[in-house]
Scaffold this motif. Structure first.
Motif, short mmCIF file in Angstrom:
data_model
loop_
_atom_site.label_atom_id
_atom_site.label_comp_id
_atom_site.label_asym_id
_atom_site.label_seq_id
_atom_site.Cartn_x
_atom_site.Cartn_y
_atom_site.Cartn_z
N VAL A 1 0.77 -1.07 0.11
CA VAL A 1 -0.04 -0.04 0.03
C VAL A 1 1.07 1.11 -0.07
N SER A 2 2.01 1.19 0.85
CA SER A 2 2.88 2.20 0.59
C SER A 2 3.51 2.64 -0.49
N ARG B 1 -0.04 9.97 -4.05
CA ARG B 1 -1.03 10.26 -3.53
C ARG B 1 -0.91 9.68 -1.76
N ASP B 2 -1.73 10.02 -0.81
CA ASP B 2 -1.69 9.52 0.65
C ASP B 2 -1.98 8.04 0.69
N GLU B 3 -1.67 7.49 1.64
CA GLU B 3 -2.03 5.92 1.80
C GLU B 3 -3.54 5.80 1.86
N ARG B 4 -4.40 6.85 2.49
CA ARG B 4 -5.81 6.63 2.28
C ARG B 4 -6.17 6.53 1.07
N THR B 5 -5.93 7.58 0.17
CA THR B 5 -6.08 7.31 -1.27
C THR B 5 -5.58 6.11 -1.88
N ALA B 6 -4.65 5.51 -1.56
CA ALA B 6 -3.99 4.46 -2.50
C ALA B 6 -4.72 3.21 -1.98
#
Length: 319
Positions: free
Chosen positions: A89-90, A98-103
């Motif tokens: 995910v990272s 993008r940030d991890e939430r978006t990923a």
């Protein structure tokens, strides 16, 4: 099988090592078995193969960000082979900036689209990208040895009949001339041996460079039947490239090239280029570096008929 059921099973599959998990069987539920043609008798290696090829093929039609996210989540992206989902995910977050939430949202969206496509395929609502009325190639694996006195290509091909009573395969091979040296190509310039899977009926010159090969099968194939053939080609290369230009749909083309000790100065990967551009140094491609054995390995999926896929090289000192 519903898309919802398949999404749930695919989200379970992405955990831990994803597709590379040792205990793969227990993660493959009834929805995945139905969607990806997994039989009860299939061993772990065959299950992994079917899952990998199906997921890569289905994701090919997704937008680039969803395709990258989904393949990374399953551990199928070459640059995201991390043993833990969080690490993958990272990686997706960095790759998409993008940030991890978006990923994670992109991963979920990719999985949902893959499930929708798989259900559509099973329901007959989605046609193949390049439908055929005769036969197509499910797998084409080639080992090209350029370190021999006469270069040799070993071809292992699995074909699928798209109609009943397919009794022969129309194949072809082109010995491309260099632009500045228009030598005449004759039938004696190419040697073909059939190791198994059929009998070579005839070899004809279809053009000044292209050989037409007709292979008679041991018995006619019925629709959806699979058949394996193995051929060896020997010829002196007149131009430094080897490409597949399919007449019929090709789902997978896997190519290994072994170079002689005097390695080329440049090697590039050619993908979805015009056939004439394959021999043009101005037509760029991804740079490839041979390994310690002087070999390169490339793989292509969903080849479009009429376009070229493979490898081109130039001797050292040639720009």
């Amino acid at each position: 099988m519903s898309a919802t059921d398949l999404v749930g099973e695919l989200k379970l599959l992405r955990k831990g090592r994803g597709i590379s998990v040792v205990a793969l069987g227990p993660r493959v539920g009834p929805a995945m078995r139905a969607a990806f043609g997994i039989a009860d008798a299939d061993d772990v290696a065959e299950i992994r193969r079917k899952l990998s090829e199906s997921l890569v093929t289905l994701s090919a039609s997704l937008p680039e960000d969803l395709r990258t996210a989904a393949l990374a989540a399953f551990g199928l992206h070459d640059q995201a082979k991390h043993p833990f989902l969080q690490a993958r995910v990272s990686w997706v977050a960095r790759a998409l900036d993008r940030d991890e939430r978006t990923a994670r949202r992109r991963i979920d969206e990719g999985i949902e689209r893959i499930a929708e496509l798989a259900v559509s395929v099973q329901a007959g609502l989605l046609e193949p990208a390049y439908p055929s009325r005769s036969w197509h190639t499910e797998e084409l694996r080639v080992a090209l040895a350029l370190d021999q006195r006469v270069p040799e290509a070993f071809e292992f091909r699995r074909v699928v009949a798209d109609a009943d009573d397919i009794a022969e395969l129309d194949l072809a091979l082109t010995l491309t001339n260099a632009r500045k040296r228009r030598e005449t190509v004759g039938e004696n310039d190419l040697q073909v041996d059939v190791f198994y899977g059929g009998t070579l009926a005839e070899t004809v010159m279809e053009s000044s460079e292209r050989f037409g090969l007709m292979l008679h099968l041991p018995k006619p194939l019925r629709r959806d039947a699979r058949h394996d053939i193995a051929l060896r080609f020997r010829a002196v290369f007149r131009h430094p490239h080897y490409v597949c230009v399919p007449r019929h749909r090709v789902d997978l083309f896997d190519l290994h090239v072994k170079f002689p000790p005097s390695l080329p100065g440049t090697i590039v990967k050619l993908e979805n280029v015009f056939q004439d551009d394959a021999r043009d140094p101005a037509a760029g491609g991804e740079a490839l570096t041979p390994d310690g054995s002087g070999e390169v390995h490339v793989q292509f999926r969903g080849l479009a008929p009429g376009f070229a896929y493979g490898v081109r090289w130039e001797p050292a000192g040639v720009s």
